[in-house]
Design a protein around this motif. Structure first.
Motif, PDB file in Angstrom:
ATOM      1  N   LEU A 117       0.826  -1.205   0.000  1.00 23.74           N
ATOM      2  CA  LEU A 117       0.000   0.000   0.000  1.00 23.74           C
ATOM      3  C   LEU A 117       0.863   1.260   0.000  1.00 23.74           C
ATOM      4  CD1 LEU A 117      -2.791   1.417   0.321  1.00 23.74           C
ATOM      5  CD2 LEU A 117      -2.479   1.174   2.805  1.00 23.74           C
ATOM      6  N   VAL A 118       1.866   1.298   0.848  1.00 22.63           N
ATOM      7  CA  VAL A 118       2.748   2.471   0.915  1.00 22.63           C
ATOM      8  C   VAL A 118       3.399   2.716  -0.440  1.00 22.63           C
ATOM      9  CG1 VAL A 118       4.833   3.399   1.990  1.00 22.63           C
ATOM     10  CG2 VAL A 118       3.160   2.163   3.386  1.00 22.63           C
ATOM     11  N   GLU A 119       3.860   1.657  -1.061  1.00 22.61           N
ATOM     12  CA  GLU A 119       4.515   1.752  -2.366  1.00 22.61           C
ATOM     13  C   GLU A 119       3.543   2.223  -3.455  1.00 22.61           C
ATOM     14  OE1 GLU A 119       7.197  -1.590  -3.840  1.00 22.61           O
ATOM     15  OE2 GLU A 119       5.412  -1.913  -5.067  1.00 22.61           O
ATOM     16  N   VAL A 120       2.338   1.651  -3.455  1.00 20.84           N
ATOM     17  CA  VAL A 120       1.356   1.977  -4.489  1.00 20.84           C
ATOM     18  C   VAL A 120       0.922   3.439  -4.399  1.00 20.84           C
ATOM     19  CG1 VAL A 120      -1.040   1.557  -5.216  1.00 20.84           C
ATOM     20  CG2 VAL A 120       0.515  -0.371  -4.831  1.00 20.84           C
ATOM     21  N   VAL A 121       0.630   3.906  -3.193  1.00 14.43           N
ATOM     22  CA  VAL A 121       0.203   5.297  -3.017  1.00 14.43           C
ATOM     23  C   VAL A 121       1.296   6.248  -3.494  1.00 14.43           C
ATOM     24  CG1 VAL A 121      -0.323   7.051  -1.285  1.00 14.43           C
ATOM     25  CG2 VAL A 121      -1.427   4.808  -1.167  1.00 14.43           C
ATOM     26  N   SER A 122       2.534   5.952  -3.165  1.00 16.86           N
ATOM     27  CA  SER A 122       3.647   6.805  -3.574  1.00 16.86           C
ATOM     28  C   SER A 122       3.823   6.812  -5.088  1.00 16.86           C
ATOM     29  CB  SER A 122       4.938   6.326  -2.902  1.00 16.86           C
ATOM     30  OG  SER A 122       6.056   7.021  -3.393  1.00 16.86           O
ATOM     31  N   LYS A 123       3.841   5.639  -5.697  1.00 11.06           N
ATOM     32  CA  LYS A 123       4.134   5.548  -7.127  1.00 11.06           C
ATOM     33  C   LYS A 123       2.986   6.054  -7.998  1.00 11.06           C
ATOM     34  CE  LYS A 123       8.317   3.848  -7.291  1.00 11.06           C
ATOM     35  NZ  LYS A 123       9.421   4.554  -7.992  1.00 11.06           N
ATOM     36  N   LEU A 124       1.728   5.783  -7.607  1.00 13.22           N
ATOM     37  CA  LEU A 124       0.619   6.287  -8.411  1.00 13.22           C
ATOM     38  C   LEU A 124       0.500   7.799  -8.284  1.00 13.22           C
ATOM     39  CD1 LEU A 124      -0.006   3.276  -8.803  1.00 13.22           C
ATOM     40  CD2 LEU A 124      -2.441   3.886  -8.720  1.00 13.22           C
ATOM     41  N   GLY A 125       0.879   8.315  -7.122  1.00  8.12           N
ATOM     42  CA  GLY A 125       0.945   9.765  -6.984  1.00  8.12           C
ATOM     43  C   GLY A 125       1.999  10.357  -7.892  1.00  8.12           C
ATOM     44  N   GLU A 126       3.138   9.705  -7.935  1.00  9.77           N
ATOM     45  CA  GLU A 126       4.252  10.173  -8.769  1.00  9.77           C
ATOM     46  C   GLU A 126       3.951  10.030 -10.257  1.00  9.77           C
ATOM     47  OE1 GLU A 126       8.550   8.251  -9.939  1.00  9.77           O
ATOM     48  OE2 GLU A 126       7.974   8.206  -7.804  1.00  9.77           O
ATOM     49  N   LYS A 127       3.392   8.882 -10.652  1.00  8.06           N
ATOM     50  CA  LYS A 127       3.201   8.585 -12.079  1.00  8.06           C
ATOM     51  C   LYS A 127       1.927   9.199 -12.654  1.00  8.06           C
ATOM     52  CE  LYS A 127       6.758   5.692 -12.316  1.00  8.06           C
ATOM     53  NZ  LYS A 127       7.932   5.909 -13.173  1.00  8.06           N
ATOM     54  N   ARG A 128       0.868   9.295 -11.858  1.00  5.23           N
ATOM     55  CA  ARG A 128      -0.413   9.743 -12.395  1.00  5.23           C
ATOM     56  C   ARG A 128      -1.026  10.902 -11.607  1.00  5.23           C
ATOM     57  NH1 ARG A 128       1.483   7.083 -15.707  1.00  5.23           N
ATOM     58  NH2 ARG A 128       0.619   5.321 -16.876  1.00  5.23           N
ATOM     59  N   GLY A 129      -0.357  11.358 -10.582  1.00  5.75           N
ATOM     60  CA  GLY A 129      -0.886  12.472  -9.793  1.00  5.75           C
ATOM     61  C   GLY A 129      -2.127  12.117  -9.001  1.00  5.75           C
ATOM     62  N   VAL A 130      -2.291  10.825  -8.680  1.00  4.19           N
ATOM     63  CA  VAL A 130      -3.485  10.364  -7.972  1.00  4.19           C
ATOM     64  C   VAL A 130      -3.259  10.479  -6.471  1.00  4.19           C
ATOM     65  CG1 VAL A 130      -5.138   8.479  -7.712  1.00  4.19           C
ATOM     66  CG2 VAL A 130      -3.842   8.707  -9.829  1.00  4.19           C
ATOM     67  N   LYS A 131      -4.267  10.948  -5.760  1.00  8.07           N
ATOM     68  CA  LYS A 131      -4.210  11.008  -4.304  1.00  8.07           C
ATOM     69  C   LYS A 131      -5.204  10.019  -3.711  1.00  8.07           C
ATOM     70  CE  LYS A 131      -2.672  15.824  -3.990  1.00  8.07           C
ATOM     71  NZ  LYS A 131      -2.944  17.166  -3.413  1.00  8.07           N
ATOM     72  N   PHE A 132      -4.833   9.474  -2.556  1.00  6.10           N
ATOM     73  CA  PHE A 132      -5.680   8.469  -1.912  1.00  6.10           C
ATOM     74  C   PHE A 132      -6.003   8.891  -0.487  1.00  6.10           C
ATOM     75  CE2 PHE A 132      -3.370   6.213  -5.223  1.00  6.10           C
ATOM     76  CZ  PHE A 132      -4.384   5.503  -5.852  1.00  6.10           C
ATOM     77  N   PRO A 133      -7.201   8.466  -0.004  1.00 10.26           N
ATOM     78  CA  PRO A 133      -8.197   7.617  -0.672  1.00 10.26           C
ATOM     79  C   PRO A 133      -8.821   8.317  -1.866  1.00 10.26           C
ATOM     80  CG  PRO A 133      -9.072   8.467   1.379  1.00 10.26           C
ATOM     81  CD  PRO A 133      -7.634   8.840   1.361  1.00 10.26           C
ATOM     82  N   ASN A 134      -9.259   7.496  -2.837  1.00 14.78           N
ATOM     83  CA  ASN A 134      -9.748   8.009  -4.108  1.00 14.78           C
ATOM     84  C   ASN A 134     -11.049   7.290  -4.460  1.00 14.78           C
ATOM     85  OD1 ASN A 134      -9.947   8.041  -7.192  1.00 14.78           O
ATOM     86  ND2 ASN A 134      -8.253   9.459  -6.850  1.00 14.78           N
ATOM     87  N   GLU A 135     -12.101   8.041  -4.691  1.00 17.28           N
ATOM     88  CA  GLU A 135     -13.412   7.433  -4.960  1.00 17.28           C
ATOM     89  C   GLU A 135     -13.437   6.666  -6.281  1.00 17.28           C
ATOM     90  OE1 GLU A 135     -16.234   7.239  -3.054  1.00 17.28           O
ATOM     91  OE2 GLU A 135     -14.852   7.943  -1.512  1.00 17.28           O
TER      92      GLU A 135
END
Length: 504
Positions: A375-393
């Motif tokens: 989870l820690v890795e996914v939140v960091s990388k998706l934020g970096e690669k796609r600008g996504v913030k979590f939690p995300n609807e």
């Protein structure tokens, strides 16, 4: 035939060999001769009941409609006269008598203070085969333990002087209300632990406002579980994809018609892992004489219950199949068993509704990392690669494996998870105490959420933010962490092979 138009038990008893094998299940006779070699659990278990009533053995590991669904109609031979059926003698062993005494000596539910307690009691009162199936994990069971211990490497940073007179731990999961950021995740073979099986979970979930994920390999039938739900009760479906995609399509579309609100496609099980506690259970009984008479070299009993029920799973499932799922259903699609940020990114780009960061409860690939670390890795990388913030609807992250406390859930929520799946603790709860046990478990979690939200300084789940945890050490597998005595006391190591009959 009898005068009532029913088959006679004496006639059924004549068909007791590999050449002609009839069995009785729930008062009906089936010709399973041609099915013997295709049975996922091997022919041995069927031949044991050839010419007899197999209901008692059938029920714990099959949904009620399994035989009628999988056997051609012409093999359904009709009802049997119950007065003429040869009764299978059920011998109560000394071991079983001792187990029943332990059941009678269970502490009252008032004495159960946490989810660990259910596991401790279940271990004592469950049948050995059931305990082995529920508790087993892959190979040396390193990942099974890591799933829990990984939470120990995350520490809180609580805030003070916030108004927490009223706290609210309710949330929404895939747009559906839930009384807490927890769902009951899918676990197979509920009747191994209790005669009511998964219905214990359905009824308790309704009373406490949580969502139940129905397993493909439930002991109860899918429709039985859905029928037991209250009006408006939300349920998800966990799906193992069948080699026969027409069967998968039928299951998915039927689930959608019945009102299922999310399809969780298991993607971490192209082959079932080696679960050696479960596999040990196959060493005990000899092949029945029918197998020996057939000239067979005997049935491979080394794979355990897990393999016996899962041979239909399609190992060719791939990313290209996502478009097919989108074409056959409008249900939200979630991949269950994602274990890297790279695959999480692909799932996001594929337009899925979410993913479950999971290693299958440590039951697949040993030394797979814990969901909370991923989870820690996914939140960091998706934020970096796609600008996504979590939690995300629009793209929700879920975690399962190793959760025993509301503090575990709150750590996952702080790090970006929408909710957390809990499985084994609820199995142990109903194995020890039935539906009331599951309800007690949910009550315990509610109490823990209330206390811990106050102590964190978070009036609502939305106030549980990344700054409230220190996860800087989560990926340091060699670090020292505090021991968890309750968890460690419940963990049962794997036995080595023994000489038959020897007391060592």
């Amino acid at each position: 035939m009898t005068t009532s138009g029913r088959l006679s038990g004496k006639e059924v008893a004549l068909h007791n060999s590999r050449d002609s094998c009839w069995i009785i299940v729930h008062g009906h006779v089936y010709d399973v001769t041609e099915f013997l070699d295709d049975h996922p659990g091997g022919s041995r278990i069927i031949l044991k009941y050839a010419g007899k009533d197999a209901t008692q053995e059938y029920d714990p590991i099959h949904p009620p409609d399994a035989i009628t669904t999988n056997l051609p109609k012409e093999k359904h031979l009709g009802p049997v006269d119950p007065e003429t059926v040869e009764k299978v003698e059920v011998k109560i062993t000394d071991q079983e008598k001792e187990r029943q005494l332990r059941v009678a000596a269970r502490p009252s539910l008032d004495e159960i203070l946490n989810l660990h307690d259910f596991e401790a009691i279940a271990r004592l009162v469950m049948a050995e085969k059931a305990w082995a199936y529920y508790s087993s994990a892959a190979d040396d069971e390193i990942t099974n333990r890591e799933n829990h211990f990984a939470y120990h490497r995350i520490w809180f940073r609580p805030r003070i002087l916030r108004n927490v007179a009223k706290v609210d731990w309710s949330t929404t999961i895939l747009g559906n209300p839930s009384s807490m950021p927890v769902y009951i995740t899918a676990t197979a073979l509920g009747k191994l632990g209790h005669p009511e099986g998964e219905l214990n979970l359905t009824r308790a979930a309704a009373k406490h406002g949580v969502i139940q994920m129905i397993p493909t390999l439930a002991s109860c039938s899918f429709d039985e579980i859905v029928d037991a739900a209250q009006p408006g009760q939300v349920q998800f479906l966990q799906l193992y994809v069948n080699n026969d995609r027409n069967i998968t399509k039928r299951i998915v579309q039927h689930a959608e018609q019945r009102g299922i609100k999310g399809l969780f496609i298991t993607v971490d099980a192209p082959q079932l892992g080696r679960r050696e506690k479960d596999m040990r259970m196959k060493f005990e009984a000899d092949d029945p004489s029918e197998v020996s008479k057939s000239g067979s070299e005997g049935v491979d009993r080394s794979q355990g219950a897990a393999r016996a029920i899962s041979s239909f799973i399609d190992p060719s499932l791939e990313w290209a199949d996502i478009s097919w799922f989108k074409a056959i259903t409008k249900m939200p699609l979630i991949l269950k068993g994602v274990q890297t940020w790279e695959d999480a990114l692909m799932a996001y780009d594929a337009g899925l509704a979410g993913i479950v960061l999971s290693n299958h409860g440590g039951r697949q690939l040993d030394f797979a990392r814990s969901g909370i670390e991923i989870l820690v890795e996914v939140v960091s990388k998706l934020g970096e690669k796609r600008g996504v913030k979590f939690p995300n609807e629009k793209f929700q992250l879920f975690v399962d494996g190793g959760v025993r406390r509301a503090t575990d859930v709150l750590k996952a929520v702080a790090l970006g998870a929408t909710a957390v799946g809990i499985g084994r603790p609820f199995l142990y709860a109903f194995s020890a105490y039935g539906q009331e046990g599951v309800e007690k478990g949910l009550q315990i979690l509610h109490g823990e959420f209330e206390m811990n939200l106050r102590l964190l300084g978070a009036p609502t789940i939305k106030d549980v933010v990344p700054e409230m945890v220190d996860a800087s050490n989560v990926s340091s597998h060699a670090s020292n962490v505090p021991g968890d005595k309750l968890y460690e006391n419940n963990y049962v190591g794997m036995e080595s092979v023994r000489l038959r009959g020897a007391k060592l």
